[in-house]
Design a protein around this motif. Structure first.
Motif, PDB file in Angstrom:
ATOM      1  N   UNK A 296      66.801  47.181  22.071  1.00 48.54           N
ATOM      2  CA  UNK A 296      66.385  46.170  23.040  1.00 48.54           C
ATOM      3  C   UNK A 296      67.101  46.277  24.382  1.00 48.54           C
ATOM      4  N   UNK A 297      68.399  46.572  24.364  1.00 49.44           N
ATOM      5  CA  UNK A 297      69.188  46.566  25.600  1.00 49.44           C
ATOM      6  C   UNK A 297      69.550  47.959  26.109  1.00 49.44           C
ATOM      7  N   UNK A 298      69.577  48.955  25.224  1.00 49.68           N
ATOM      8  CA  UNK A 298      69.915  50.306  25.655  1.00 49.68           C
ATOM      9  C   UNK A 298      71.402  50.580  25.727  1.00 49.68           C
ATOM     10  N   UNK A 299      72.212  49.743  25.092  1.00 52.36           N
ATOM     11  CA  UNK A 299      73.667  49.924  25.109  1.00 52.36           C
ATOM     12  C   UNK A 299      74.168  50.096  23.675  1.00 52.36           C
ATOM     13  N   UNK A 300      75.094  51.050  23.506  1.00 50.09           N
ATOM     14  CA  UNK A 300      75.673  51.311  22.184  1.00 50.09           C
ATOM     15  C   UNK A 300      76.805  50.332  21.886  1.00 50.09           C
ATOM     16  N   UNK A 301      76.906  49.950  20.631  1.00 53.74           N
ATOM     17  CA  UNK A 301      78.060  49.216  20.121  1.00 53.74           C
ATOM     18  C   UNK A 301      78.694  50.156  19.102  1.00 53.74           C
ATOM     19  N   UNK A 302      79.598  51.015  19.596  1.00 50.72           N
ATOM     20  CA  UNK A 302      80.117  52.111  18.777  1.00 50.72           C
ATOM     21  C   UNK A 302      80.860  51.634  17.547  1.00 50.72           C
ATOM     22  N   UNK A 303      81.630  50.571  17.668  1.00 49.05           N
ATOM     23  CA  UNK A 303      82.411  50.095  16.528  1.00 49.05           C
ATOM     24  C   UNK A 303      81.501  49.698  15.369  1.00 49.05           C
ATOM     25  N   UNK A 304      80.431  49.007  15.672  1.00 45.76           N
ATOM     26  CA  UNK A 304      79.498  48.585  14.627  1.00 45.76           C
ATOM     27  C   UNK A 304      78.735  49.776  14.046  1.00 45.76           C
ATOM     28  N   UNK A 305      78.459  50.774  14.868  1.00 50.99           N
ATOM     29  CA  UNK A 305      77.708  51.932  14.377  1.00 50.99           C
ATOM     30  C   UNK A 305      78.574  52.869  13.526  1.00 50.99           C
ATOM     31  N   UNK A 306      79.880  52.897  13.778  1.00 50.37           N
ATOM     32  CA  UNK A 306      80.773  53.805  13.067  1.00 50.37           C
ATOM     33  C   UNK A 306      81.370  53.148  11.818  1.00 50.37           C
ATOM     34  N   UNK A 307      81.358  51.828  11.741  1.00 50.29           N
ATOM     35  CA  UNK A 307      81.990  51.113  10.632  1.00 50.29           C
ATOM     36  C   UNK A 307      81.475  51.531   9.247  1.00 50.29           C
ATOM     37  N   UNK A 308      80.167  51.697   9.014  1.00 51.52           N
ATOM     38  CA  UNK A 308      79.726  52.138   7.686  1.00 51.52           C
ATOM     39  C   UNK A 308      80.220  53.542   7.336  1.00 51.52           C
ATOM     40  N   UNK A 309      80.303  54.391   8.326  1.00 48.83           N
ATOM     41  CA  UNK A 309      80.811  55.741   8.091  1.00 48.83           C
ATOM     42  C   UNK A 309      82.291  55.703   7.714  1.00 48.83           C
ATOM     43  N   UNK A 310      83.039  54.826   8.347  1.00 50.24           N
ATOM     44  CA  UNK A 310      84.462  54.688   8.030  1.00 50.24           C
ATOM     45  C   UNK A 310      84.652  54.169   6.606  1.00 50.24           C
ATOM     46  N   UNK A 311      83.863  53.175   6.204  1.00 46.08           N
ATOM     47  CA  UNK A 311      83.992  52.671   4.833  1.00 46.08           C
ATOM     48  C   UNK A 311      83.615  53.740   3.814  1.00 46.08           C
ATOM     49  N   UNK A 312      82.624  54.554   4.146  1.00 48.98           N
ATOM     50  CA  UNK A 312      82.245  55.655   3.250  1.00 48.98           C
ATOM     51  C   UNK A 312      83.377  56.675   3.144  1.00 48.98           C
ATOM     52  N   UNK A 313      83.997  56.999   4.262  1.00 45.81           N
ATOM     53  CA  UNK A 313      85.104  57.957   4.240  1.00 45.81           C
ATOM     54  C   UNK A 313      86.315  57.401   3.497  1.00 45.81           C
ATOM     55  N   UNK A 314      86.589  56.107   3.624  1.00 47.59           N
ATOM     56  CA  UNK A 314      87.686  55.490   2.869  1.00 47.59           C
ATOM     57  C   UNK A 314      87.401  55.581   1.381  1.00 47.59           C
ATOM     58  N   UNK A 315      86.155  55.317   0.988  1.00 49.33           N
ATOM     59  CA  UNK A 315      85.805  55.434  -0.426  1.00 49.33           C
ATOM     60  C   UNK A 315      85.987  56.869  -0.924  1.00 49.33           C
ATOM     61  N   UNK A 316      85.510  57.836  -0.162  1.00 55.62           N
ATOM     62  CA  UNK A 316      85.649  59.232  -0.575  1.00 55.62           C
ATOM     63  C   UNK A 316      87.113  59.640  -0.652  1.00 55.62           C
ATOM     64  N   UNK A 317      87.940  59.144   0.252  1.00 57.19           N
ATOM     65  CA  UNK A 317      89.373  59.423   0.207  1.00 57.19           C
ATOM     66  C   UNK A 317      90.007  58.814  -1.041  1.00 57.19           C
ATOM     67  N   UNK A 318      89.640  57.575  -1.355  1.00 57.09           N
ATOM     68  CA  UNK A 318      90.180  56.936  -2.562  1.00 57.09           C
ATOM     69  C   UNK A 318      89.744  57.658  -3.833  1.00 57.09           C
ATOM     70  N   UNK A 319      88.517  58.115  -3.863  1.00 58.09           N
ATOM     71  CA  UNK A 319      88.026  58.850  -5.031  1.00 58.09           C
ATOM     72  C   UNK A 319      88.734  60.193  -5.145  1.00 58.09           C
ATOM     73  N   UNK A 320      88.945  60.859  -4.017  1.00 65.74           N
ATOM     74  CA  UNK A 320      89.603  62.163  -4.032  1.00 65.74           C
ATOM     75  C   UNK A 320      91.058  62.028  -4.463  1.00 65.74           C
ATOM     76  N   UNK A 321      91.756  61.011  -3.964  1.00 65.29           N
ATOM     77  CA  UNK A 321      93.160  60.799  -4.328  1.00 65.29           C
ATOM     78  C   UNK A 321      93.261  60.355  -5.784  1.00 65.29           C
ATOM     79  N   UNK A 322      92.324  59.531  -6.236  1.00 71.24           N
ATOM     80  CA  UNK A 322      92.381  59.010  -7.589  1.00 71.24           C
ATOM     81  C   UNK A 322      91.943  59.990  -8.654  1.00 71.24           C
ATOM     82  N   UNK A 323      91.322  61.079  -8.270  1.00 70.19           N
ATOM     83  CA  UNK A 323      90.845  62.057  -9.245  1.00 70.19           C
ATOM     84  C   UNK A 323      91.958  63.047  -9.547  1.00 70.19           C
ATOM     85  N   UNK A 324      92.465  63.012 -10.747  1.00 70.05           N
ATOM     86  CA  UNK A 324      93.571  63.893 -11.118  1.00 70.05           C
ATOM     87  C   UNK A 324      93.120  65.273 -11.548  1.00 70.05           C
TER      88      UNK A 324
END
Length: 108
Positions: free
Chosen positions: A75-103
């Motif tokens: 509608x406005x043509x302006x990016x809200x980068x924090x909101x657009x990157x937040x799901x990617x960050x949560x996904x990366x945190x999950x993958x990091x936790x899974x990688x660290x937790x996997x022995x």
């Protein structure tokens, strides 16, 4: 609730079409469509996070904000980068936790 999953992307596609008819900007249409596809893809991939409930709920909230940021861009043509990157960050945190937790994985 399930009808919103189908209805909201359709509404976004309608907004993209309306804004294209008004402005005629092909670049904005392509970027808007890609943002919508990324948000939908991250929401589908987010279902693997159900094993860590607080992180899953955080991811769902981040997806809602990212969807709102996508609508804002359409509608406005302006990016809200924090909101657009937040799901990617949560996904990366999950993958990091899974990688660290996997022995079973050897450390690099």
């Amino acid at each position: 609730m399930k009808f919103l999953v189908v209805l909201l992307p359709l509404i976004t596609i309608a907004f993209i079409y309306i804004m294209f008819r008004r402005d005629g900007d092909v670049k904005k249409v392509v970027i808007s469509s890609l943002l919508l596809l990324v948000v939908i893809s991250l929401s589908i991939m987010g279902n693997i996070m159900r094993s860590i409930a607080p992180l899953f709920l955080t991811h769902i909230v981040a997806i809602i904000f990212a969807y709102g940021a996508t609508i804002y861009y359409v509608l406005k043509g302006k990016f809200v980068w924090l909101a657009l990157v937040a799901p990617l960050v949560t996904m990366l945190v999950y993958l990091l936790l899974v990688w660290v937790g996997n022995e079973h994985l050897p450390l690099l």
